[in-house]
Design an enzyme around this catalytic site. Sequence first.
Site, PDB file in Angstrom:
ATOM      1  N   LYS A 112       0.874   4.485  14.682  1.00  0.00           N
ATOM      2  CA  LYS A 112       1.046   5.697  13.877  1.00  0.00           C
ATOM      3  C   LYS A 112       1.337   6.879  14.796  1.00  0.00           C
ATOM      4  O   LYS A 112       0.545   7.212  15.673  1.00  0.00           O
ATOM      5  CB  LYS A 112      -0.222   5.959  13.058  1.00  0.00           C
ATOM      6  CG  LYS A 112      -0.089   7.068  12.035  1.00  0.00           C
ATOM      7  CD  LYS A 112      -1.310   7.099  11.121  1.00  0.00           C
ATOM      8  CE  LYS A 112      -1.190   8.163  10.041  1.00  0.00           C
ATOM      9  NZ  LYS A 112      -2.355   8.142   9.123  1.00  0.00           N
ATOM     10  N   GLY A 125       8.165  12.466  12.555  1.00  0.00           N
ATOM     11  CA  GLY A 125       7.723  11.147  12.973  1.00  0.00           C
ATOM     12  C   GLY A 125       6.513  11.141  13.880  1.00  0.00           C
ATOM     13  O   GLY A 125       6.146  10.093  14.418  1.00  0.00           O
ATOM     14  N   ARG A 182       1.138  -1.840   0.155  1.00  0.00           N
ATOM     15  CA  ARG A 182       0.513  -0.861  -0.731  1.00  0.00           C
ATOM     16  C   ARG A 182       0.966  -1.099  -2.171  1.00  0.00           C
ATOM     17  O   ARG A 182       1.947  -1.792  -2.415  1.00  0.00           O
ATOM     18  CB  ARG A 182       0.917   0.555  -0.293  1.00  0.00           C
ATOM     19  CG  ARG A 182       0.829   0.806   1.209  1.00  0.00           C
ATOM     20  CD  ARG A 182       1.862   1.847   1.655  1.00  0.00           C
ATOM     21  NE  ARG A 182       1.942   1.968   3.117  1.00  0.00           N
ATOM     22  CZ  ARG A 182       1.484   2.998   3.815  1.00  0.00           C
ATOM     23  NH1 ARG A 182       0.927   4.018   3.200  1.00  0.00           N
ATOM     24  NH2 ARG A 182       1.599   3.024   5.125  1.00  0.00           N
ATOM     25  N   ASP A 251       0.803   5.161  -2.918  1.00  0.00           N
ATOM     26  CA  ASP A 251       1.282   4.673  -1.617  1.00  0.00           C
ATOM     27  C   ASP A 251       0.170   4.648  -0.581  1.00  0.00           C
ATOM     28  O   ASP A 251       0.382   4.191   0.545  1.00  0.00           O
ATOM     29  CB  ASP A 251       2.468   5.515  -1.119  1.00  0.00           C
ATOM     30  CG  ASP A 251       2.128   6.985  -0.994  1.00  0.00           C
ATOM     31  OD1 ASP A 251       1.849   7.613  -2.037  1.00  0.00           O
ATOM     32  OD2 ASP A 251       2.135   7.515   0.127  1.00  0.00           O
ATOM     33  N   ASN A 252      -1.018   5.131  -0.948  1.00  0.00           N
ATOM     34  CA  ASN A 252      -2.180   5.059  -0.065  1.00  0.00           C
ATOM     35  C   ASN A 252      -3.216   4.055  -0.561  1.00  0.00           C
ATOM     36  O   ASN A 252      -4.364   4.082  -0.122  1.00  0.00           O
ATOM     37  CB  ASN A 252      -2.843   6.438   0.070  1.00  0.00           C
ATOM     38  CG  ASN A 252      -1.982   7.421   0.832  1.00  0.00           C
ATOM     39  OD1 ASN A 252      -1.157   7.023   1.652  1.00  0.00           O
ATOM     40  ND2 ASN A 252      -2.161   8.701   0.575  1.00  0.00           N
ATOM     41  N   ASP A 261      -5.340   4.921   5.093  1.00  0.00           N
ATOM     42  CA  ASP A 261      -4.693   6.208   5.330  1.00  0.00           C
ATOM     43  C   ASP A 261      -5.678   7.369   5.226  1.00  0.00           C
ATOM     44  O   ASP A 261      -5.735   8.080   4.221  1.00  0.00           O
ATOM     45  CB  ASP A 261      -3.514   6.414   4.380  1.00  0.00           C
ATOM     46  CG  ASP A 261      -2.504   7.391   4.969  1.00  0.00           C
ATOM     47  OD1 ASP A 261      -2.379   7.415   6.204  1.00  0.00           O
ATOM     48  OD2 ASP A 261      -1.860   8.130   4.213  1.00  0.00           O
TER      49      ASP A 261
END
Length: 490
Positions: A112, A125, A182, A251-252, A261
């Site tokens: 990450k 990013g 996810r 999405d988490n 996350d």
Amino acid sequence: MSLWSSVKFAQRYAQLPKVFYRLVTPQPLDNSRWVIWNGELAQGFALPKHADDPQLLSVFSGAEPFSAFKPLAMKYAGHQFGVYNPDLGDGRGLLLGEMQNQQGQWFDIHLKGAGLTPFSRMGDGRAVLRSTIREYLCSEAMAALGIETTRALGMTVSDTPVYREQVEQGACLIRLAQTHIRFGHFEHFFYTEQYDELRLLADNVIEWYMPECTAHDKPYLAMFEQVVARTATMIAQWQAVGFAHGVMNTDNMSILGQTFDYGPFGFLDDYEPGYICNHSDYQGRYAFDQQPRVALWNLSALAHALSPLVERDDLELALAQYEPTLGKVFSQLMRQKLGLLSQQEGDSELFNAMFTLLAENHTDYTRFFRTLSQLDSEGAQTVIDLFIDRDAARGWLSRYLERVALEQTASGEAKSAQQRCEQMRAVNPKYILRNYLAQQAIDKAQQGDFSEVHTLAKLLKNPYDEQAEMEAYAHLPPEWGKKMVISCSS
């Protein structure tokens, strides 16, 4: 012997069709160095306990190409604050590959903060030092609390500037998870009408993580039932320990019911049911007491995405099991926290009266349960003194002790107060990652001193132990440290 000779690697996700991801070369940070390496976790994967070998840093920071890795950015979508967003994906993290632990389980290796990807949108990013410290510490703290979660293998810091509200240091987290799939992965293929890919994704989830579903006459339904049960269990654990996630977008949400996350999270200080830890959550959608409802909403969104594979009536029946499962697990956890081994009529009323008392008196949630678990040695007054309304506290405590006596009479197995309290201390942490403790570690780290990160990491590995020399970390937060709200900026 090679550093990697005993480590087993795989790249299963990279074998899927290219529509599932984009291959991306990591963009290494300048002058990366370790902040912390999780030696105990590393040993479980046949990696060294100490990160002395420079190749560990160069490989896990993305600076050196490694034949066992095939870095990729996953494509997914998701509902963010209830609104569908099709343009999501790994915007700053890369799935490097997988490693197998000594128990034979495969874990994703995710870097990450690895740089730009095709899904970075307006982002750069990168991840900053403060958010990376928070995720490292909290994921490991949750694991020690026995809550399903991703893990942190290590983190690095660099000289690369990252521009947020101010200039910050770039950092990277090496995250391990049994999967990074996810709810939003399924939503992406559903809303783009890629139903063959949707089916393939479900097939692989079953093959990789839920092989027992293949024996079911409706394997996709069996998969969804598992997701419902695992999610309900995770949410019950959050509510029992007083954890607020802060950004429960689909999405988490992990398909395996693992806490995923870590962003603007927070643990309760004073018991405040409506606690909001995310300063971007203006409506309180993800407030602490809304988490059970939101998880069901998210499961409903997943059910909709699975509708090409599972009959609607079956999906609705599976969803109907969420609340009973959540209630059952939460009640079990509450009984454990209160030292009650059997289920008795009137338990719900006892729990509700306790929560009302805690809320009305702004009593510290963690401190209350830990103090109650020391009733055998400290006496009732220490519990009563936690409350402004001592008469009300005395009344509830009397009800509680009557309930304890009732259980012993009913079971015929009279546990001593000492035995009961020892069992309670094993499930009621003395130490949690309060936001102010994390902030103090971040403040030092931003000055180049990572000692407090190491101290907290060591402390939180054993949250139920007394650790008398660390007593100061169990103190109530200072006024500035209460009700901290955290930015999503990371």
